[in-house]
Write a protein that holds these residues in place. Structure first.
Motif: not given
Length: 835
Positions: A262-269, A300-306, A312-318, A324-328
């Motif tokens: 999602i950013t240079a230091r943060r991943k998202g699902i 940290s956040a969840i956004d809907d870009f559908t 469908t594009r639902l982004v969960v920021e970790v 991320p696998e454990a959060v998933l």
């Protein structure tokens, strides 16, 4: 006891005939409840097993056909359709009718929508607009449901007010109940059936037609599981097997997810496909509730870009520091991103509610289509016999026209003329009446020729129909052919990925860091991507009953591989993101893979040709590297250069409409390169004749391709593999377009073909028979070769023949992919890359 009185008059007085009747409350309740239950079960809630429709759905499609709302006509207001259905056919209110119409137009509810809607027909989170704001007409698939109603193929019954009639069931050339599923709650029973893939269901039905004794296991080779409109993944197939056997079972559906930066230091699902009937807003609400209750950590956040354009594009920021696998896995466990579906195949069979398995559902549909074919053939036979009777009478009149005119002129009136014509020329009353209505323009010589031609055509048609009605096998073949046409017209690729329960690891099994162990990355013919859990790849490779391998690359779990596309691009694919195939007693099950398009972003018209290594392989020599070929006969060896940190590279400059058609990894640089062209020419020459070039270079001439032809296969064969390498060629019909299915196939040993020089035309590798014009498909690789159809069903290939330029044998099925053993030959440590 209770008292029932007759109604009073408007002034409150009892009419003279009024009386009070004592009624037993228990008996009254029992009778009324049974009548209500009967009405709900048979007239509202349960679908018919033959056409898969509830009464209201059937009435909507029938009325739209009566209104002429065909796919080639303009849309009309939904309110008009609802009004006509309610006024003529359906005894209930407009709300129920419009709700049913809306569902038949929603592509997220039905796998094959039957109504073409225009306007706001709702979403998984919001309802549709009012019927006065939307428009509708029949979808193309709906025409196959109602086709033939004018040919007495089904029984018609009176409407609720006896003013007209309606079909008791639709002809339904589509196995609609399995394809679109059904849901409904009756009294004391309910139905809940998942959608399936049309091509797979048709393939299973045709198999059952050809082999009436087929077992459930045979049919599940074609229908491995449901295919949901929203895609997603089905985890655990045991419940599906139970449902196919008994009519009841449960399976779990999971959202399709991938991990992105999602950013240079943060991943998202990122979730691109949700479970069936689950909308983004419902997921967001449950995620926020779980985070607030501190049950879900690391989000940290969840956004809907559908949106409609990208889906469908639902982004969960970790949060930083969380795996991320454990959060998933927490999301799957605590939210509707993993949901269960309970299968309950309850439907009406001959007016009785029954619970059916897969085989019984297919058999009921096949029996229905056989009855439709018989009734349709009988109707057509009757019509053609009646027309033949009239044509024979007209021929008599044309031959003896002078005498016919004399008889008519000397008759007192029409009745006398009809009677005399019947007596003089031995005509029936219908023939005589038809002759009296004959226009003078029909008395020309050309009219006689036309009548004689029509008589011959009618006689031939009558003979064909009589033969069809007399032979049950011909009827079964006709049903099978019609189903095949339906699949060609309306079939679409599978959307839902099927995973065994072992393919979904628990949270505790997700390590903080994946070990960089050796593995193989695999690409199947149906586009599934996966990796093995070890360094070994058994001979024959991973396979299931309905798939074969297309490309394999040896690498490590934390490494990268490239996906070479038809546009000449190599796209980086992280191996750690690919699913690991569960180990089995023999070879891994390929059903544990995921679609390749989940890992790479392709442009319109761009396809992945093969997987390629991005790093040297163990045992590679100095001349190792990538070789590729284009449709216009260009060959190129890519010079060994550092790939860098980019995610995509261009590896060849393409001219005009040229495209990459194949690739091979060279371990030594001394392998033989092999081209096969669409005009059945095979050329083999040493790779040492092609000098390595930089990535922007355009390559050099590899094989001479004549005008209008193209390269259909490219491979590299090492000296160690030559003895077991086979050449498979598949011929297409004359005049067939690229991508058309083949009609004959030939397998020959590779050593039968002599080597030639680079940029020559090669030697003939397939002799075309009458009706064949080009090669639809070719493959060169280590045998034994295996074939598969577009749906992944196995296609039997003939034994290798010693004739390099011999002709093929007829295909047993639609062959679209060929693969062989992906394991390296003895002594060959190079990676295997095959397209």
């Amino acid at each position: 006891m209770a008292r029932r009185s007759t109604p009073t008059s408007s002034d409150g007085t009892q009419p003279p005939t009024g009386r009070v009747v004592d009624v037993d409350v228990d008996e009254e309740m029992r009778t009324s409840f049974l009548e209500y239950a009967y009405s709900v079960i048979y007239s509202r809630a349960l679908p018919d097993a033959r056409d898969g429709l509830k009464p209201v759905q059937r009435r909507i499609l029938f009325q739209m056909g009566e209104m002429g709302l065909r796919p080639d006509r303009a849309h009309v207001k939904s309110a008009r359709v609802v009004g006509d259905v309610m006024g003529r056919l359906h005894p209930h209110g407009d709300t129920a009718i419009y709700d049913a119409l809306v569902r038949m137009a929603q592509d997220f509810s039905l796998r094959l929508p039957l109504v073409d809607g225009h306007g706001n027909f709702g979403s998984l989170d919001d309802g549709p607009a009012a019927s006065r704001y939307t428009e509708a007409r029949m979808a193309v698939s709906a025409t196959a449901m109602v086709d033939g109603l004018d040919e007495d193929v089904v029984d018609f019954v009176p409407t609720y007010d006896n003013s007209s009639t309606q079909p008791s069931v639709l002809p339904s050339a589509i196995p609609n109940l399995l394809v679109n599923g059904a849901s409904g709650i009756a009294v004391g029973m309910a139905t809940n059936m998942p959608p399936h893939n049309l091509g797979e269901v048709v393939a299973a039905a045709r198999h059952l037609i050809a082999r009436p004794g087929a077992t459930l296991e045979d049919l599940m080779r074609f229908v491995p599981g449901p295919d949901l409109p929203s895609g997603g993944r089905i985890v655990g197939l045991e419940g599906i097997r139970d449902a196919y056997a008994t009519g009841r079972g449960t399976f779990r559906t999971r959202a399709t997810a991938r991990i992105e930066d999602i950013t240079a230091r943060r991943k998202g699902i990122v979730f691109t496909e949700l479970p069936y009937a689950v909308g983004p807003e419902k997921v967001i609400e449950k995620v926020k509730d779980a985070v607030s209750a501190k049950k879900l950590l690391g989000v940290s956040a969840i956004d809907d870009f559908t949106d409609r354009q990208h889906g469908t594009r639902l982004v969960v920021e970790v949060k930083t520091g969380f795996q991320p696998e454990a959060v998933l896995e927490q999301l799957y466990r605590l939210t509707p991103l993993e949901d269960s579906f309970g299968i309950n195949n309850v439907c009406l069979v001959e007016g009785q509610p029954r619970t059916l398995g897969l085989r019984e559902l297919l058999q009921v549909f096949i029996d229905h289509r056989l009855e439709v074919v018989r009734r349709r053939s009988t109707h057509r036979l009757t019509k053609r016999r009646e027309r033949l009777h009239l044509v024979e009478g007209l021929l008599i009149a044309v031959v003896d026209i002078d005498e016919v005119i004399q008889v008519i002129r000397t008759s007192d009136d029409g009745a006398a003329a009809r009677t005399r014509l019947m007596e003089v020329f031995e005509l029936s009353e219908l023939q005589a009446e038809h002759i009296l209505e004959l226009r003078l323009r029909r008395l020309t010589r050309f009219s006689r020729i036309e009548l004689e031609t029509e008589r011959e055509e009618l006689l031939a048609a009558i003979a064909e129909l009589e033969a069809l009605l007399a032979d049950e096998q011909l009827q079964r073949e006709a049903v099978s052919d019609e189903l095949a046409q339906v699949a060609r017209d309306h079939g679409t690729p599978r959307r839902t990925v099927l995973l065994e329960a072992g393919a979904a690891p628990a949270t505790a099994a997700v390590p903080l860091q994946v070990a960089d162990d050796p593995c193989w990355v695999l690409l199947s013919a149906t586009g599934l991507l996966a990796r093995t859990g070890g360094a070994e790849l058994s001979a024959g490779g991973p396979r299931t009953n309905h798939d074969v391998l297309r490309s394999t690359v040896r690498t490590t779990a934390r490494g990268d591989v490239g996906a070479l596309t038809s546009r000449g691009r190599v796209l980086r694919v992280g191996v750690v993101d690919t699913p690991v195939l569960p180990p089995t007693a023999s070879a891994p099950s390929l059903s544990g893979g995921a679609p390749l398009r989940e890992f790479v972003s392709l442009e319109a018209g761009e396809d992945v040709v093969a997987l390629v290594p991005l790093t040297p392989q163990p045992g590679d020599e100095e001349g190792a590297g990538l070789a590729l070929a284009t449709a216009q006969g260009v060959v190129k060896r890519v010079a060994a250069e550092p790939w860098g940190a980019r995610d995509s590279w261009e590896v060849i400059g393409l001219d005009g409409s040229d495209a990459v058609v194949g690739a091979a990894w060279l371990s030594t640089g001394t392998e033989e390169l092999v081209f096969v062209t669409s005009d059945a020419q095979l050329l083999r020459f040493s790779a040492s004749l092609v000098r390595p070039q930089g990535r922007p270079a355009r390559g050099m001439a590899g094989v001479r391709v004549t005008a209008g032809e193209r390269v259909v296969a490219f491979a590299a064969v090492s000296a160690a593999e030559a003895a077991r390498t086979e050449v498979v060629t598949v011929a297409a019909a004359e005049g067939a377009l690229p991508g058309s299915p083949g009609i004959s196939v030939k397998v020959a040993p590779f050593e039968e073909y002599p080597p030639k020089g680079r940029a020559t035309g090669g030697v003939r590798c397939h002799r075309f028979l009458r009706g064949e014009g080009s090669l639809a498909l070719a493959w060169v690789g280590p045998g034994p070769a295996r074939g598969a159809s577009a749906t992944g069903a196995p296609v039997e290939l003939p034994e290798p023949t010693g004739r390099r330029d011999g002709s093929g044998v007829p295909l047993a099925g639609a062959l679209t992919a060929v693969a062989g053993s992906p394991a390296p030959a003895d002594g060959d440590d190079g990676a295997s890359v095959r397209g």
